[in-house]
Design a protein around this motif. Structure first.
Motif, short mmCIF file in Angstrom:
data_model
loop_
_atom_site.label_atom_id
_atom_site.label_comp_id
_atom_site.label_asym_id
_atom_site.label_seq_id
_atom_site.Cartn_x
_atom_site.Cartn_y
_atom_site.Cartn_z
N UNK A 1 34.41 40.03 53.71
CA UNK A 1 35.00 40.53 54.96
C UNK A 1 36.37 39.92 55.30
N UNK A 2 36.81 38.90 54.51
CA UNK A 2 38.09 38.26 54.81
C UNK A 2 39.26 39.15 54.40
N UNK A 3 40.23 39.28 55.29
CA UNK A 3 41.40 40.13 55.04
C UNK A 3 42.62 39.33 54.59
N UNK A 4 42.67 38.04 54.95
CA UNK A 4 43.80 37.20 54.56
C UNK A 4 43.54 36.67 53.15
N UNK A 5 44.42 37.00 52.22
CA UNK A 5 44.17 36.73 50.80
C UNK A 5 43.99 35.24 50.49
N UNK A 6 44.75 34.39 51.14
CA UNK A 6 44.63 32.96 50.87
C UNK A 6 43.23 32.45 51.20
N UNK A 7 42.70 32.87 52.33
CA UNK A 7 41.35 32.47 52.72
C UNK A 7 40.30 33.13 51.83
N UNK A 8 40.54 34.39 51.47
CA UNK A 8 39.61 35.10 50.60
C UNK A 8 39.51 34.39 49.25
N UNK A 9 40.65 33.94 48.74
CA UNK A 9 40.68 33.21 47.48
C UNK A 9 39.84 31.94 47.58
N UNK A 10 39.98 31.24 48.69
CA UNK A 10 39.22 30.00 48.91
C UNK A 10 37.72 30.28 48.92
N UNK A 11 37.33 31.37 49.58
CA UNK A 11 35.90 31.71 49.66
C UNK A 11 35.35 32.13 48.30
N UNK B 1 33.66 35.49 40.09
CA UNK B 1 34.13 35.03 41.41
C UNK B 1 35.44 34.27 41.29
N UNK B 2 35.56 33.42 40.28
CA UNK B 2 36.80 32.67 40.08
C UNK B 2 37.96 33.62 39.77
N UNK B 3 37.68 34.64 38.99
CA UNK B 3 38.73 35.62 38.67
C UNK B 3 39.16 36.38 39.94
N UNK B 4 38.20 36.69 40.81
CA UNK B 4 38.52 37.34 42.08
C UNK B 4 39.36 36.41 42.95
N UNK B 5 39.04 35.12 42.91
CA UNK B 5 39.81 34.14 43.68
C UNK B 5 41.25 34.07 43.18
N UNK B 6 41.42 34.13 41.86
CA UNK B 6 42.76 34.06 41.28
C UNK B 6 43.56 35.33 41.59
N UNK B 7 42.87 36.46 41.61
CA UNK B 7 43.53 37.73 41.95
C UNK B 7 44.03 37.70 43.39
N UNK B 8 43.23 37.09 44.27
CA UNK B 8 43.61 37.02 45.69
C UNK B 8 44.76 36.04 45.90
N UNK B 9 44.79 34.99 45.09
CA UNK B 9 45.87 34.00 45.22
C UNK B 9 46.21 33.44 43.83
N UNK B 10 47.19 34.06 43.15
CA UNK B 10 47.56 33.65 41.78
C UNK B 10 48.17 32.25 41.68
N UNK B 11 48.40 31.61 42.83
CA UNK B 11 48.99 30.27 42.80
C UNK B 11 48.01 29.18 43.23
#
Length: 271
Positions: A48-58, A78-88
């Protein structure tokens, strides 16, 4: 118009409140080593998170919970999804490098760790993980180089210093490793160090000293799961299998990956 703005603001505040509550619950589940609960909570947060940085963390935390549950394919996803949300995200590169080192491809592990180091060339965790990969590939000179690289910008880094001591241990220089651990413990008597020296004593077959050190490690930090694994190995070596198996269970209960203990648990199967 003001009424509409008030309703929107109220709705946003409510969402923020519930999100904070969900995050707190997820963190508490992780701290209690209730990884099933943590998985459920972080999945909800990530979805449900819309902010990518927070979504990456989750997603990153979700992957770690799944990893602890032995759900390796799900953790990779899940880790790949996290990286997609925040590549840095350095944390995600470190986790992907570590998981690929354990369960995937060593080449892939190096790929992720090297990419992470392009973003932050003074990140200790990335160097420490890459050192483990190099050691697994029998490139001990590169493993040692990475540990020394950490010490070049973080001279007191305990993981780099113990890493060098452990390299000596695995290369057969047990007395050299013991000397390093004695020095480290004289500076800072920590759980990690007592556990490390206990393992050296185990290799030297000095079981009394090994058990004393590992019990000291546990008394300092009862949640340090590696100490229970070390204690189990000592107990197996001294023919105390029942106590050893109980120690393995304690390691898992405090967060150690059960899938990494398959060989040890094989000794616990009732004949």
């Amino acid at each position: 118009m003001k009424k509409h703005l008030f309703i929107i603001t109220l709705a946003a505040s409510s969402l923020s409140f519930f999100s904070a509550q969900d995050k707190k619950m997820a963190e508490e589940c992780m701290q209690k080593a209730d990884f099933k609960c943590a998985e459920e909570q972080y999945q909800k947060l990530a979805d449900k998170e819309m902010i990518q940085q927070f979504q990456s963390e989750y997603f990153n935390n979700l992957g770690t919970a799944q990893r602890r549950l032995g759900k390796v394919p799900a953790a990779f996803k899940s880790y790949e999804s996290a990286l997609k949300a925040n590549p840095k995200s350095i944390a995600v590169y470190a986790n992907l490098g570590s998981l690929h080192n354990q369960k995937g491809s060593k080449t892939k592990a190096l790929e992720y760790l090297n990419k992470g180091l392009l973003i932050d060339d003074q990140n200790a965790e990335l160097y420490l993980t890459r050192s483990k990969v190099y050691e697994n590939l029998n490139k001990k000179d590169l493993a040692e180089k990475d540990l020394n690289q950490v010490l070049s910008f973080a001279p007191d880094n305990i993981f780099a210093r113990t890493g060098l001591a452990n390299l000596k241990k695995r290369n057969g220089d047990l007395e050299g490793s013991l000397k390093d651990y004695n020095q480290l413990l004289s500076e800072k008597p920590e759980s990690l160090l007592y556990n490390g020296r206990a393992d050296v004593y185990l290799k030297l077959k000095k079981y009394k000293e090994a058990l004393t050190d590992v019990n000291k490690a546990i008394s300092i930090d009862p949640k340090f799961s590696q100490s229970y694994v070390t204690k189990a190995l000592i107990l197996f070596d001294t023919a105390k299998d029942k106590e050893a198996c109980a120690s393995l269970d304690k390691a898992v209960a405090t967060g150690y990956e059960k899938g990494a203990l398959t060989e040890q648990y094989a000794k616990c199967i009732k004949k």
